[in-house]
Scaffold this active site. Structure first.
Site, short mmCIF file in Angstrom:
data_model
loop_
_atom_site.label_atom_id
_atom_site.label_comp_id
_atom_site.label_asym_id
_atom_site.label_seq_id
_atom_site.Cartn_x
_atom_site.Cartn_y
_atom_site.Cartn_z
N LYS A 73 51.36 38.31 43.14
CA LYS A 73 49.83 37.55 42.88
C LYS A 73 50.17 36.17 42.03
O LYS A 73 51.03 35.81 41.54
CB LYS A 73 48.92 38.66 42.09
CG LYS A 73 48.66 40.02 42.73
CD LYS A 73 48.05 39.86 44.20
CE LYS A 73 47.19 41.00 44.70
NZ LYS A 73 48.27 42.11 45.09
C1 LIG Z 1 42.55 43.22 47.95
C2 LIG Z 1 43.43 44.16 46.85
N1 LIG Z 1 42.62 44.92 46.32
C3 LIG Z 1 43.60 45.84 45.47
C4 LIG Z 1 45.01 45.65 45.38
C5 LIG Z 1 45.61 46.36 44.51
O1 LIG Z 1 46.41 45.83 43.72
P1 LIG Z 1 47.58 46.62 42.68
O2 LIG Z 1 48.94 46.43 43.29
O3 LIG Z 1 47.41 45.85 41.32
O4 LIG Z 1 47.23 47.90 42.55
C6 LIG Z 1 45.43 44.71 46.05
C7 LIG Z 1 47.14 44.57 46.03
O5 LIG Z 1 47.59 43.95 46.86
C8 LIG Z 1 44.80 44.01 47.01
O6 LIG Z 1 45.37 42.92 47.84
#
Ligand SMILES: Cc1ncc(COP(=O)(O)O)c(C=O)c1O
Length: 387
Positions: free
Chosen positions: A184
């Site tokens: 990210k």
């Molecule tokens: C659109 C979206 N929502 C939620 C998440 C979940 O994030 P995390 O990996 O921090 O749990 C991601 C992860 O890539 C994502 O792309």
């Protein structure tokens, strides 16, 4: 051809992050503690949010945010098929039902104008995703939500630093969930932040993220603390560690530089690949935003090539260029197709994108030379497989 493999993403970890991490490791307190508290306050101030809850991932953040918004069995949450599946999984974890609205093929975001048709008496929330860092159209979403009495939960996993009509994502009268996964725009290793304008959501999400306990251990075990605590509801173990916050404190300071560099690299791709047959370049939304460029995702124009997107990615890999697939539309996964009877063509725009989307290398630290290697390899593959 490029000699070393080029990944599509790589975190940028500087000396300050490393020094802070070592300081944390030597401090005697490595889990949730004072650095998490500082990072949380600084992140909330950066986005302009009223209340913030640090969590171990955006997935955990979405889960506690949905529950804190009162979403439970039988409730409906309107969202988009073009997302990482965590968005839908967490809705299902609450016993609720995801109701999908198709995307705009150009911007990859939910079609705000289609949302109202899907509202029923069971609808409790609208959950837009700011896809790859380009904000969904929040004004009409906020208007529908307030008129119909439903909550707005923004999946802002891609949107650290994004702005909608001049204001940062995180400052709107909603609840937003950010991700600090290593790919990210800034990272804490794994990690996330729930930011909300609603004090009741803040209090409930704060409890839910750590066993439902009303006092976290570093406060209990501090000299002035009391070892006793109450459990107000059965929560989860989604707390962020000081080890993570040590990275986040410095990543946040470097974020503006990351965003500027991502935008510069995105524009370089735009210029170098404009008019190249076989690739449909990312579009901009028609309203004013700051795009955080979490990813650069053109569509492979498979109708003009003799190969599909997966082969395109394999050909780039053979030329030492890494790419990503963000994402297969969530309604096409077997669990969702089986459970809700969704067919790929039920959401034709998301299906179209899902078959074609590819993430090109994009990260601060990608040199112009690296990017030129990627561009050359892309041109080479497209030329070799033109229909
Ligand atoms: C659109 C979206 N929502 C939620 C998440 C979940 O994030 P995390 O990996 O921090 O749990 C991601 C992860 O890539 C994502 O792309």
């Amino acid at each position: 051809m490029r000699k070393e493999f080029l990944p599509f993403a790589r975190p940028s970890i500087g000396e300050e992050e490393i020094a802070e991490l070592i300081d944390t490791l030597k401090s005697g307190w490595i889990t949730t503690g004072p650095k998490v508290e500082r990072f949380t306050a600084e992140f909330a101030a950066y986005v302009g949010g009223r209340f913030a809850v640090p969590v171990s991932s955006a997935t955990g953040g979405l889960h506690v945010a949905l529950l804190a918004l009162g979403i439970g069995p039988g409730d409906e949450v309107i969202t988009t098929p073009m997302t990482f599946v965590a968005t839908l999984n967490t809705i299902v974890h609450c016993g609720a039902v995801p109701v999908l609205v198709d995307i705009d093929r150009a911007t990859l975001n939910i079609r705000a104008e289609e949302i109202e048709k899907k509202i029923t008496p069971r609808t409790k929330a609208i959950l837009p995703v700011h896809y790859v860092g380009q904000p969904a159209d929040l004004d009409p979403i906020l208007e529908i939500a307030s008129r119909r009495g439903v909550a707005v939960l923004e999946d802002a996993a891609h949107a650290v630093g994004s702005e909608y009509r001049g204001k940062r994502i995180g400052c709107f009268p909603t609840t937003s969930v950010f991700s600090f996964h290593p790919n990210k725009n800034m990272t804490t290793g794994e990690g996330g932040m729930v930011v909300t304008s609603d004090e009741a959501v803040f209090e409930k999400a704060s409890l839910l993220k750590f066993h439902g306990m009303d006092r976290e251990s570093w406060k209990r075990f501090a000299k002035a603390g009391s070892p006793r605590y109450d459990v107000a509801l059965p929560g989860f173990k989604y707390n962020m560690m000081d080890i993570q916050a040590a990275l986040g404190l410095h990543q946040l300071r470097r974020l503006e530089g990351f965003l500027v560099e991502r935008e510069r690299l995105a524009r370089r791709y735009d210029e170098a690949l404009a008019g190249v047959a076989g690739l449909i370049l990312p579009s901009r939304v028609p309203y004013p935003v700051r795009h955080a460029w979490h990813l650069y995702t053109p569509l492979v124009d498979i109708d003009r090539l003799t190969i599909g997107r997966d082969r395109f990615m394999a050909e780039l890999k053979a030329r030492n260029i890494g790419t990503g697939l963000h994402y297969t539309a969530a309604h096409e996964f077997s669990y969702y197709a089986d459970r809700f009877g969704w067919r790929p063509e039920d959401f034709p725009e998301a299906h179209f994108v899902s078959e074609r989307i590819v993430s090109l290398p994009l990260f601060p630290g990608l040199t112009d030379g690296d990017q030129d290697d990627a561009i050359e390899a892309i041109r080479d593959v497209l030329k070799a497989f033109r229909a």
